[in-house]
Design an enzyme around this catalytic site. Structure first.
Site, PDB file in Angstrom:
ATOM      1  N   CYS A  40      30.181   4.326   9.541  1.00  0.00           N
ATOM      2  CA  CYS A  40      29.458   3.140   9.077  1.00  0.00           C
ATOM      3  C   CYS A  40      30.224   1.869   9.462  1.00  0.00           C
ATOM      4  O   CYS A  40      31.451   1.865   9.549  1.00  0.00           O
ATOM      5  CB  CYS A  40      29.267   3.192   7.562  1.00  0.00           C
ATOM      6  SG  CYS A  40      28.232   1.842   6.921  1.00  0.00           S
ATOM      7  N   ASP A  42      30.604  -0.585   7.605  1.00  0.00           N
ATOM      8  CA  ASP A  42      31.199  -1.121   6.378  1.00  0.00           C
ATOM      9  C   ASP A  42      32.687  -1.468   6.579  1.00  0.00           C
ATOM     10  O   ASP A  42      33.461  -0.627   7.054  1.00  0.00           O
ATOM     11  CB  ASP A  42      31.046  -0.069   5.265  1.00  0.00           C
ATOM     12  CG  ASP A  42      31.347  -0.642   3.887  1.00  0.00           C
ATOM     13  OD1 ASP A  42      32.460  -1.192   3.689  1.00  0.00           O
ATOM     14  OD2 ASP A  42      30.475  -0.553   3.009  1.00  0.00           O
ATOM     15  N   ARG A  44      35.015  -1.634   4.641  1.00  0.00           N
ATOM     16  CA  ARG A  44      35.961  -0.863   3.822  1.00  0.00           C
ATOM     17  C   ARG A  44      36.247   0.513   4.402  1.00  0.00           C
ATOM     18  O   ARG A  44      36.995   1.288   3.802  1.00  0.00           O
ATOM     19  CB  ARG A  44      35.406  -0.720   2.395  1.00  0.00           C
ATOM     20  CG  ARG A  44      35.190  -2.049   1.694  1.00  0.00           C
ATOM     21  CD  ARG A  44      34.306  -1.880   0.464  1.00  0.00           C
ATOM     22  NE  ARG A  44      32.962  -1.438   0.825  1.00  0.00           N
ATOM     23  CZ  ARG A  44      31.982  -1.183  -0.051  1.00  0.00           C
ATOM     24  NH1 ARG A  44      32.226  -1.313  -1.356  1.00  0.00           N
ATOM     25  NH2 ARG A  44      30.798  -0.807   0.358  1.00  0.00           N
ATOM     26  N   HIS A  96      30.017   7.438   3.872  1.00  0.00           N
ATOM     27  CA  HIS A  96      30.881   7.055   2.744  1.00  0.00           C
ATOM     28  C   HIS A  96      30.028   6.829   1.502  1.00  0.00           C
ATOM     29  O   HIS A  96      28.887   6.362   1.595  1.00  0.00           O
ATOM     30  CB  HIS A  96      31.705   5.801   3.071  1.00  0.00           C
ATOM     31  CG  HIS A  96      30.882   4.553   3.224  1.00  0.00           C
ATOM     32  ND1 HIS A  96      30.766   3.612   2.222  1.00  0.00           N
ATOM     33  CD2 HIS A  96      30.115   4.103   4.244  1.00  0.00           C
ATOM     34  CE1 HIS A  96      29.979   2.626   2.642  1.00  0.00           C
ATOM     35  NE2 HIS A  96      29.566   2.892   3.856  1.00  0.00           N
ATOM     36  N   CYS A  99      27.495   3.573   0.129  1.00  0.00           N
ATOM     37  CA  CYS A  99      27.018   2.942   1.369  1.00  0.00           C
ATOM     38  C   CYS A  99      25.837   2.016   1.071  1.00  0.00           C
ATOM     39  O   CYS A  99      24.792   2.464   0.584  1.00  0.00           O
ATOM     40  CB  CYS A  99      26.609   4.014   2.383  1.00  0.00           C
ATOM     41  SG  CYS A  99      26.101   3.316   3.977  1.00  0.00           S
TER      42      CYS A  99
HETATM   43 CO    CO Z   1      27.898   2.156   4.754  1.00  0.00          CO
END
Ligand code: CO
Length: 206
Positions: A40, A42, A44, A96, A99
């Site tokens: 992803c 993302d 993080r 994750h 998400c």
């Molecule tokens: Co995500």
């Protein structure tokens, strides 16, 4: 703020050279990663950092909600290069928990183009609605949907013709499904690894 980033970059590069004077020279020569990461976007979930790998050790593709859509030219280009040219040994599909893409897929709000991008997750949600709706709360349901999404993308990768052809050639290649927890920094293996064409229908469509 950007000057900060440039300063941090100089510190990072100097640190690498201090620990290993030939580090960057070796990277200039070639990249020979054994892993392709499909994860992803993302912020993080920084791919290399989570698994403690250096530059040069992992080929990385990231998009919203770690999808492997069979018609996406970006993903397919990465996949073919990783399999045919780099000859990676492991493809890691890594979702994750928490998400935002997975949550946004089914919250009913309209955001624009991303609603189309996330369409495959809505399909997974509807196909697994009996299982998902039986979970005790919304959070547990979203967590399971994150897992189901990873399983489906593992299936997409493992049934792709680039991967199938690599297995027919006898290439050593496995596709794995993992989920990362932002809360504790740990990866959970979903144990849906596919290692050859004889397993092309496993995992089940997730
Ligand atoms: Co995500």
């Amino acid at each position: 703020m950007l000057e900060d980033l440039k300063a941090k970059n100089r510190v990072w590069a100097a640190g690498k050279i201090a620990a290993d004077p030939g580090f960057f020279q070796r990277l200039v020569g070639q990249q020979a990663p054994e892993y392709l990461w499909i994860g992803c976007s993302d912020s993080r979930v920084p791919a290399n950092e989570i698994v403690g790998l250096d530059p040069g050790e992992m080929f990385v593709h990231r998009n919203v909600a770690n999808l492997a859509p069979p018609q996406d030219a970006n993903y397919l280009s990465v996949l073919q290069f990783a399999v045919d040219v780099l000859k990676v040994k492991h493809i890691l599909v890594v979702g994750h928990y928490g998400c935002g893409g997975v949550a946004a897929a089914i919250d009913g709000e309209r955001r624009g183009l991303v609603d189309h991008w996330l369409h495959p997750i809505r399909e997974i949600y509807h196909e697994h609605h009996p299982e998902l709706s039986a979970l005790p709360d919304h959070q547990a349901m979203l967590n399971r949907l994150c897992e189901r999404n990873v399983m489906r993308q593992v299936h997409n990768v493992a049934t792709d013709v680039f991967v199938q052809d690599a297995w027919k050639r006898g290439q050593d290649l496995s596709v794995h499904g993992w989920v990362y927890s932002i809360a504790d920094g740990l990866i959970r293996d979903l144990n849906v690894t596919v290692g050859g064409p004889h397993e092309q229908n496993a995992p089940s469509r997730g």
